[in-house]
Write a protein that holds these residues in place. Sequence first.
Motif, PDB file in Angstrom:
ATOM      1  N   ILE A 156      33.290 -15.132  27.197  1.00 46.80           N
ATOM      2  CA  ILE A 156      32.531 -15.778  26.119  1.00 46.80           C
ATOM      3  C   ILE A 156      31.033 -15.771  26.437  1.00 46.80           C
ATOM      4  O   ILE A 156      30.222 -15.349  25.626  1.00 46.80           O
ATOM      5  N   ILE A 157      30.679 -16.235  27.638  1.00 46.90           N
ATOM      6  CA  ILE A 157      29.268 -16.275  28.023  1.00 46.90           C
ATOM      7  C   ILE A 157      28.910 -14.943  28.662  1.00 46.90           C
ATOM      8  O   ILE A 157      28.889 -14.793  29.890  1.00 46.90           O
ATOM      9  N   VAL A 158      28.651 -13.970  27.800  1.00 45.79           N
ATOM     10  CA  VAL A 158      28.451 -12.600  28.283  1.00 45.79           C
ATOM     11  C   VAL A 158      27.133 -12.476  29.051  1.00 45.79           C
ATOM     12  O   VAL A 158      27.013 -11.680  29.973  1.00 45.79           O
ATOM     13  N   ALA A 159      26.133 -13.287  28.675  1.00 44.42           N
ATOM     14  CA  ALA A 159      24.816 -13.147  29.301  1.00 44.42           C
ATOM     15  C   ALA A 159      24.902 -13.371  30.804  1.00 44.42           C
ATOM     16  O   ALA A 159      24.183 -12.730  31.565  1.00 44.42           O
ATOM     17  N   PHE A 160      25.763 -14.269  31.235  1.00 40.14           N
ATOM     18  CA  PHE A 160      25.857 -14.536  32.672  1.00 40.14           C
ATOM     19  C   PHE A 160      26.981 -13.745  33.329  1.00 40.14           C
ATOM     20  O   PHE A 160      26.809 -13.173  34.392  1.00 40.14           O
TER      21      PHE A 160
END
Lengths: 438, 318
Positions: A156-160
Amino acid sequence: MNNPMRDDQITTDPSKPAQRMRAGSQRLAAFPWVIAGLALLVMPYVFTDNSAITIMNQMAITIIFALAYNMLLGQGGMLSFGHAVYAGVGGFACMHVMSNTDFFSMLPLPVLPIFGGLFGMGLAMIIGSFSTRSAGTVFAMISLGVGELIAACSVIIVAFFGGEEGVSGDRTYGLPFFGIEFLQQIEVYYLIAFWLMLSALLMYLFSRTPIGRMANAVRDNPERAEFLGYSSRWVRYYSFIFSGFFAGIAGGLFAINYEIVTEENLNTASSGVILLVTFLGGVGFFFGPIIGAIAFTLLQTVLSLQTDLWAFYAGVLFLATVMFFPGGLAGLLMMHVPAIRMGKASKLVVPYIITLIPALIGILGLSALVEMTFHARHSSVGDEEMTVFWTTFDSHDVLPWAIAIGVTVVAFGVMRMMLPTLRAAWAEANTSTKGGAA
Amino acid sequence: MDLVLVNLIDGLVTGLLLFMLSAGLTLIFSMMGVLNFAHASFYMLGAYFAYQISLALGFWMGLIFAPIIVGVIGAGVERYGLRRVHQYGHVPELIFTFGLALLIEELVQFIWVRNQMPYQIPDVLNFTAFAISGNSIPAYKVFMIFISIAIFIGLLYVLTKTRVGMIIQAALSYPRTVEALGHNVPLIFMGVFGVGTALAGVAGVIAGPVLGTFPGMAFVLGSIVFVTIVIGGLGSLWGALVASLLIGWITTFAKSYNIRMEDILNGIGISTPENLSESMFRDIWAVTSPQIADILPYILMVLILIFRPYGLFGNRDA
């Protein structure tokens, strides 16, 4: 290490044997560390192969992680099912530091794992604030839930977390460290070996601090620890934070070694593996996880080349350990200390040989049977040739089955016949002739 | 309104399935004080055995015999494994069941390979029971609901109204006293463990055709089951029921309504940043409810544990 002042208070009479033994062990305490350091220095010259160095790197990272895990499980009595999260997050943090090239080019690579450690520690501070309220089942459940939660966040939190393909980077962009750019495996090996020595030493020293000691007390009896004036919750919390720190360092080293970190580094399977490694090695002793990590990495790399069923064998081994040797490999080794102290260990050698060799043959026979069953059941039609122990035969033939069953039965039969001899020798070796305490 | 009704039914099916697993687990937990990590593995065994039996004898024979086999295996595990490990304490017990879960997964792969098994819904139940404004409800779902409720009522009846149930309940709280009265407590424990795992087996038999029969099925449900009983309160059967239904409905509703995090944040007065694609938190803004449906139970669990550590209905702070 041990506080000599405190020992002096226990016995002041130098003629007391307890005092002498303690003084001796004080001098010996540095000995294993020197040996370990020398071994780490020499290893790459003994095993020069590139794949051997890869295995050793993997081993060293697993050792740090397993030691960090044992800080919880063995020393603090907290069973975590999601500890890979702290290592994984540490790894991801290091990857992001690596990809920030402006900052990374001013940073020597060997200090990078500290960032992993700090991130692991930060996460442990957040999670630990509510999960360390109690040990036991509730702690285990929270660790599982949090582990699942963070592993699920990776998509879900692709940026990290970089989604399914993870985050990759290049370690060579860092500031050269005395001219070393870490292009070669061997350079990375020494970097990891340095961090291994440093973190193992720090973790050992931590276990000797009042908090480390109190962690043991809290593990064994939280109420009494509270009664002594220590908050068992805070003791657990501190252990948890330090464990998160060293797990993060292991994650950072993973990032440096493989230059890629993915969801696999923080999912429940990885957490399960580290539990397996630590328990296999033995949670009762500081060096247990080290043995476990070495044994498991060897098992994983060597056995997985030989057979597809290696995870099955690992599972059987793990269950057998829990059921029969809850002290793990380290506990098994330490069982021999009294016999060695009394100088009677040599009496065990012959009984061991005559019992263990048939046992080993029996186990090999059994595994051959397992392999043959698997092959006979799953091979495609017409493909009935298989190879076990360098012999090729038809898995649907009667003869190989008869041989394998025969060898297994005979070997285990011989082992059973020898067992009373071993038991007698064991009892003999562990009885003191002088009548003193061992 | 009709969609709400459909979702309510779907959530009920999921919740009741979850309840069958968590009921057995709760029973075992309140008995031995140890969480059986391999519980979902027995669920998987149930599905695989039922598939194998259904090939030869049909679905209904599978429904009868697979749980019995699973229960016998469970009782054997208690007798020869767990009882032995019990002397070392609770943590090794938990580790033992964890190892067992790994081993069962490997064993299943050993026997049935990694692929999904073609375990099918029986033809008798393969029709549409009724439709709510174009959304058809298959008969199998209705069947699942009824069988789960029947088992729950049966369990409740045996536990609270019969002599056997009284002895079990007494053995849970005062094992020594019950032993002194002449009952074989180890046998009772073995029996309860067997029944608990058989219950998981039933869930596997009826869920196998719908959720798929594959080696990862224990893993998928395994941790959700733990979340359920932690939310409900360890050791509480009613808590397990409420938590299962809650989780069933939450995930179903989150999946069918596409709620965006951006709308929620705007709703509570936080405006969308101008350059969203550059923001560090862009993923949080872009999240939608179907995406996080599967992790909602975990979030709920963490929240519950922070504010009410003993769960919704739990009375023991284990």
